[in-house]
Design an enzyme around this catalytic site. Structure first.
Site, PDB file in Angstrom:
ATOM      1  N   SER A  48      50.774  42.214  35.366  1.00 26.40           N
ATOM      2  CA  SER A  48      50.650  43.454  34.598  1.00 26.40           C
ATOM      3  C   SER A  48      49.844  44.502  35.346  1.00 26.40           C
ATOM      4  O   SER A  48      48.786  44.218  35.903  1.00 26.40           O
ATOM      5  CB  SER A  48      49.953  43.132  33.275  1.00 26.40           C
ATOM      6  OG  SER A  48      49.772  44.311  32.550  1.00 26.40           O
ATOM      7  N   MET A  49      50.361  45.703  35.390  1.00 25.04           N
ATOM      8  CA  MET A  49      49.637  46.862  35.940  1.00 25.04           C
ATOM      9  C   MET A  49      49.865  48.027  35.007  1.00 25.04           C
ATOM     10  O   MET A  49      51.019  48.401  34.765  1.00 25.04           O
ATOM     11  CB  MET A  49      50.226  47.287  37.293  1.00 25.04           C
ATOM     12  CG  MET A  49      49.845  46.479  38.481  1.00 25.04           C
ATOM     13  SD  MET A  49      48.174  46.779  39.063  1.00 25.04           S
ATOM     14  CE  MET A  49      48.140  48.518  39.335  1.00 25.04           C
ATOM     15  N   GLN A 126      53.006  42.995  27.895  1.00 21.46           N
ATOM     16  CA  GLN A 126      51.606  42.619  27.680  1.00 21.46           C
ATOM     17  C   GLN A 126      51.059  43.346  26.456  1.00 21.46           C
ATOM     18  O   GLN A 126      51.179  44.568  26.339  1.00 21.46           O
ATOM     19  CB  GLN A 126      50.732  42.961  28.880  1.00 21.46           C
ATOM     20  CG  GLN A 126      49.318  42.415  28.690  1.00 21.46           C
ATOM     21  CD  GLN A 126      48.364  42.782  29.800  1.00 21.46           C
ATOM     22  OE1 GLN A 126      47.912  43.916  29.894  1.00 21.46           O
ATOM     23  NE2 GLN A 126      48.057  41.815  30.649  1.00 21.46           N
ATOM     24  N   TYR A 192      38.221  43.317  26.996  1.00 22.21           N
ATOM     25  CA  TYR A 192      39.035  43.871  25.918  1.00 22.21           C
ATOM     26  C   TYR A 192      38.746  43.074  24.623  1.00 22.21           C
ATOM     27  O   TYR A 192      38.017  42.079  24.637  1.00 22.21           O
ATOM     28  CB  TYR A 192      40.523  43.820  26.289  1.00 22.21           C
ATOM     29  CG  TYR A 192      40.850  44.640  27.525  1.00 22.21           C
ATOM     30  CD1 TYR A 192      40.384  45.949  27.666  1.00 22.21           C
ATOM     31  CD2 TYR A 192      41.625  44.111  28.566  1.00 22.21           C
ATOM     32  CE1 TYR A 192      40.672  46.700  28.800  1.00 22.21           C
ATOM     33  CE2 TYR A 192      41.919  44.858  29.695  1.00 22.21           C
ATOM     34  CZ  TYR A 192      41.438  46.144  29.812  1.00 22.21           C
ATOM     35  OH  TYR A 192      41.727  46.884  30.934  1.00 22.21           O
ATOM     36  N   ALA A 280      31.672  43.536  34.965  1.00 17.55           N
ATOM     37  CA  ALA A 280      30.906  42.525  35.702  1.00 17.55           C
ATOM     38  C   ALA A 280      30.641  43.010  37.132  1.00 17.55           C
ATOM     39  O   ALA A 280      31.537  43.555  37.771  1.00 17.55           O
ATOM     40  CB  ALA A 280      31.675  41.211  35.729  1.00 17.55           C
ATOM     41  N   ARG A 314      44.335  38.740  44.608  1.00 20.76           N
ATOM     42  CA  ARG A 314      44.397  38.803  46.076  1.00 20.76           C
ATOM     43  C   ARG A 314      45.396  37.808  46.666  1.00 20.76           C
ATOM     44  O   ARG A 314      45.131  37.164  47.678  1.00 20.76           O
ATOM     45  CB  ARG A 314      43.001  38.634  46.691  1.00 20.76           C
ATOM     46  CG  ARG A 314      42.054  39.774  46.405  1.00 20.76           C
ATOM     47  CD  ARG A 314      42.331  41.010  47.260  1.00 20.76           C
ATOM     48  NE  ARG A 314      41.913  40.820  48.621  1.00 20.76           N
ATOM     49  CZ  ARG A 314      42.741  40.821  49.661  1.00 20.76           C
ATOM     50  NH1 ARG A 314      44.040  41.005  49.489  1.00 20.76           N
ATOM     51  NH2 ARG A 314      42.280  40.646  50.875  1.00 20.76           N
ATOM     52  N   ALA A 336      50.522  41.596  41.284  1.00 20.87           N
ATOM     53  CA  ALA A 336      50.710  42.863  40.579  1.00 20.87           C
ATOM     54  C   ALA A 336      50.728  44.009  41.589  1.00 20.87           C
ATOM     55  O   ALA A 336      51.776  44.593  41.869  1.00 20.87           O
ATOM     56  CB  ALA A 336      49.617  43.040  39.537  1.00 20.87           C
ATOM     57  N   CYS A 360      50.079  44.913  50.264  1.00 18.46           N
ATOM     58  CA  CYS A 360      48.993  45.547  49.505  1.00 18.46           C
ATOM     59  C   CYS A 360      47.671  45.273  50.220  1.00 18.46           C
ATOM     60  O   CYS A 360      47.340  44.124  50.496  1.00 18.46           O
ATOM     61  CB  CYS A 360      48.938  44.975  48.094  1.00 18.46           C
ATOM     62  SG  CYS A 360      47.429  45.427  47.217  1.00 18.46           S
TER      63      CYS A 360
HETATM   64 FE1  SF4 Z   1      46.833  49.646  45.022  1.00 21.38          FE
HETATM   65 FE2  SF4 Z   1      46.042  49.963  47.547  1.00 21.38          FE
HETATM   66 FE3  SF4 Z   1      47.458  47.803  46.859  1.00 21.38          FE
HETATM   67 FE4  SF4 Z   1      48.632  50.142  46.907  1.00 21.38          FE
HETATM   68  S1  SF4 Z   1      47.756  49.077  48.668  1.00 21.38           S
HETATM   69  S2  SF4 Z   1      48.795  48.631  45.286  1.00 21.38           S
HETATM   70  S3  SF4 Z   1      46.979  51.505  46.219  1.00 21.38           S
HETATM   71  S4  SF4 Z   1      45.450  48.328  46.116  1.00 21.38           S
END
Ligand code: SF4
Ligand code: FAD
Ligand code: NAP
Length: 724
Positions: A48-49, A126, A192, A280, A314, A336, A360
């Site tokens: 989810s984003m 979501q 949340y 956090a 990550r 995501a 990413c």
């Molecule tokens: Fe977000 Fe940077 Fe990943 Fe693009 S590269 S999805 S801007 S974290």
């Protein structure tokens, strides 16, 4: 629903068609998952984003195009951005909640687009009730405890209010089913609403919804039970649990297990792990976090449950996802942001084109920073993300010959996209490698991921047949002789060299030399300038030993996380000492304000905290007077102050490098300089119209160095490439 065995899939296709290479390379990632009543075609989940399109006028057709593009590219299941079950749980005053038939019609655009793209792809909505993080004055919470990052004080729910919230969750799930979703994900983490019932810090009630943990977990469990009841069987219900909330006094491991088992019993089909409360003080997804650092926690919870588990954080490349699944940490892997960065991530993995993945880099600059800044989301490395209906790179009927000068982010973004459209591109750079300032950025501890973007561009150069001329400083004569139709000047910047007496002193080191290691750095260091580069240089010169981003044990030590014993919240509460570099470092700026205010909204705090923990002193309101053998002479708050340092590293901003642009715009017949103007309009990028020679464009740092970053350079170049 019991967990299906994670059996690597062998090809069942006709023997005449070779199976995609990814089935052998990533057998766990491409194994289907049978949930009994339905089947996921693989283990790759688009997490989810929130995009901002959920609330935007005309946002749903754009959302539909955005998700459909990912569905066409082999993702197994998609989770939408958070949709509130009622107005009080939403992020804004307007829209964003699914409460009625109009909402159902909007959401149908999304589900139809995804299922039309690929009938096997599942999409779940979501349900996100923001609780004390809702951005409207009607917000509610178990107790009137304002979040450190909340906009308002929440109203404490009474019994009737709790009943209403439960009914709203149930209605929202039923409406999601009507809208064609395959399921819902209930977010029970991050600060949340549901998560605020779970911890004493935010739940101060003494009735049946507060007090002992069995009471505090009643609300989330009841939400799941009511959602299951309202949506009925044969509908995926996912619960997102905070498997480590990173809060001192947060949830203990046995509480997490108790809650997870109760959620499972209440009817969830899949458990998804989350590792944060937004407030956090531990980074959990920024680029300084090692890849897949948290998945072992999912693995531990997986051993306690029977339903399939999703892990996240990550995981940005297929080999990382495969390794996580292969060691049994999870049944599904959520990616995501990586799916923003590259909509084709999964299909590229499936077809052995991993080197073409636009990875990413976890910078948050165009995604989460935009979300929390109230802007539409996009992606630094892929400005087309969430703009699929408005930014496209159509093939050209009549290719042009285009020279691009400068192989930094702006030049590379333009060159690769223009060549993808079919233009014949020659790319010049004075340096020995492509990358421009990204070659410096990737040397900063915690920014190692920037190398992936350079790998991607290098592959695009090869794929689209760009003629690259490295070690070539282009000049106007060379470009005119080249008979190009258009020239794109992307020559970047020169570092600013402040006119301070003693700036020639041997103790003064420009940031480029400091980063490249081409000049020695002493033990006592003053850094002049505290922008993004000043902070990065401070991180570099205080670094000792392996970068935390590459070593989960170092990361855990630096941020006080105990993955093994899992104390409450997963954090020790001990302010850890980072490995000492032995240097005394002072970061300075002229503005009389806190340092780092212009750093990223969602990551700036972590950069500030990391340096503070390394003992870096941060001082604003500094007037630089002179540099000599004694050190850096200044006035701070009107008082003279000498910093007795042996090195002054200059990180005082940048100026546009326009030598070539000036040469090309030298006065002559038929030339009109139109430099400047609105950056968002490609037409305004034309530097020079030359009736007899090539049309010239100016982009990136060469166009404007003030407040330049890679996000702006890449996006500006992409917009030009889309129209050239
Ligand atoms: Fe977000 Fe940077 Fe990943 Fe693009 S590269 S999805 S801007 S974290
Ligand atoms: P540049 O990257 O400066 O590239 C210009 C290129 O042009 C160079 O390769 C140069 O060799 C070439 N060139 C110049 N003149 C000629 C000529 N006449 N002929 C041939 N070639 C020529 N930005 C972010 O958004 N996020 C970050 O986290 C981030 N971190 C950074 C960390 C560091 C340490 C640094 C230094 C920068 C960072 N930046 C970051 C900034 C980002 O890298 C720049 O905004 C971006 O590189 C600007 O791109 P550009 O293509 O305009 O220019
Ligand atoms: P910057 O962010 O503009 O910071 C420049 C610094 O130099 C400021 O602290 C400024 O503060 C100081 N300064 C300006 N003029 C000066 C002068 N004449 N004498 C002394 N000091 C002066 O630029 P940058 O740090 O060079 O970074 C370049 C770009 O890269 C930035 O736009 C940044 O966004 C991007 N970047 C981003 C990141 C990131 O993590 N997102 C990281 C690195 C770089 P005072 O004027 O108050 O002294």
């Amino acid at each position: 629903m019991l967990r299906a065995s994670l059996t690597p899939r062998r090809s069942t296709m006709s023997t005449k068609i070779p199976s995609p290479i990814g089935l052998d390379r990533y057998p766990h990632l491409f194994a289907p998952l049978d949930l009994g009543f339905t089947r996921l075609k693989n283990r790759a989940l688009m997490g989810s984003m929130h995009t901002g399109l959920e609330e935007a006028e005309g946002g749903f057709p754009r959302l539909a195009a955005y998700f459909a593009e990912r569905a066409r590219a082999d993702v197994g299941m998609i989770i939408t951005g958070g949709i509130s079950p009622n107005p009080e749980g939403g992020f804004g005053e307007a829209g964003g909640a699914l409460t009625d038939a109009e909402g159902v019609a909007n959401h149908r655009l999304v589900t139809a687009a995804v299922h039309d793209a690929d009938t096997q792809v599942k999409i779940c909505m979501q349900i996100l009730h923001a609780g004390p993080l809702a951005r409207n004055p009607g917000l509610v919470a178990p107790s009137a405890v304002r979040s450190r990052i909340g906009s308002f004080m929440p109203h404490e729910l009474d019994d009737a209010g709790i009943d209403k919230q439960l009914a709203d969750f149930a209605r929202c799930a039923a409406l999601a089913r009507q809208a064609g979703y395959d399921g819902v994900e209930i977010i029970g983490s991050a600060g949340y609403l549901l998560s605020t019932f779970l911890v004493e810090k935010t739940n101060r009630r003494s009735d049946r919804w507060g007090g002992p943990f069995e009471h505090r977990m009643r609300f989330p469990v009841e939400v799941v039970r009511r959602v299951r009841e309202a949506a009925g069987p044969g509908f995926i219900v996912i619960y997102r649990i905070a498997a480590m909330d990173m809060l001192e006094g947060g949830m203990a491991w046995d509480e997490i297990v108790t809650l997870a088992k109760a959620i499972e019993a209440a009817g969830a089909d899949i458990m998804s792990t989350h590792f944060c409360w937004h407030e956090a003080p531990v980074p959990t997804i920024a680029t300084m976090v090692p890849r897949a650092a948290f998945t072992r926690v999912t693995g531990r919870l997986r051993r306690e449950l029977r339903i399939p588990m999703i892990t996240s954080n990550r995981i940005n490349m297929p080999e990382v996802a495969e390794a996580v699944l292969a060691r049994g940490d999870a049944d599904l892997v959520s990616m995501a942001r990586p799916m923003l960065a590259d909509p084709e991530l999964v299909s590229k993995a499936l077809h052995g084109r991993e080197d073409e993945i636009n990875t990413c880099i976890a910078c948050n600059q165009a995604c989460l920073d935009h979300t929390f800044g109230g802007q539409e989301v996009s992606c630094l490395v892929n400005p087309r993300a969430c703009h699929e209906t408005v930014l496209n790179y159509p093939a050209v009927a009549r290719p042009k010959r285009i020279a691009v000068v400068g192989a930094g982010p702006a030049g590379l973004s333009f060159a690769t996209l223009a060549a993808q459209r079919g233009h014949r591109v020659s790319l010049f750079d004075a340096g020995a490698e492509i990358g421009g300032q990204f070659l410096l950025a990737k040397r900063i501890p915690g920014k190692e991921e920037f190398a992936e973007t350079l790998r991607y561009w290098q592959r695009m150069i090869e794929r689209h047949g760009i003629d690259v001329r490295l070690g070539t400083r282009a000049d106007a004569a060379m470009l005119r002789a080249g008979n190009f139709d258009e020239v794109v000047v992307a020559t970047g910047i020169v570092p600013r060299r402040p006119a301070i007496p003693g700036i020639e002193h041997p103790s003064v080191v420009p940031y480029i030399d400091a980063i490249l290691g081409s000049r020695p750095i002493g033990r006592r260091v003053a850094i002049m300038g505290a922008g993004g580069i000043g902070f990065d240089v401070a991180a570099l010169v205080t670094q000792a030993g392996p970068s935390a981003a590459l070593d989960a044990a170092v990361f855990a030590r630096e941020w006080g996380i105990d993955f093994e014993r899992h104390p409450r919240g997963g954090v020790t509460g001990v302010k850890p000492e980072a490995a000492p570099s032995g240097r005394t470092v002072t970061l300075l700026q002229r503005k009389p304000e806190a340092l780092g205010r212009n750093l990223g909204k969602t990551t700036g705090w972590a950069h500030r905290m990391a340096l503070a923990r390394r003992g870096v002193q941060m001082i604003g309101g500094v007037e630089y007077l002179a540099i000599d053998d004694a050190g850096l002479h200044t006035r701070v708050g009107g008082e003279p102050r000498l910093f007795e340092v042996d090195t002054v590293i200059v990180c005082a901003g940048q100026l546009p490098l326009r030598t070539l642009a000036d040469e090309l715009s030298a006065p002559g017949p038929g030339k009109t300089a139109v430099l400047g103007g609105d950056l968002s309009s490609p037409a305004e990028l034309d530097l020079l119209r030359n009736d007899s020679g090539p049309k010239v464009h100016l982009i990136g740092g060469a166009f404007e160095a003030a407040e330049l970053d890679a996000k702006r350079a890449i996006a500006q170049a992409a917009r030009l490439a889309a129209t050239v």
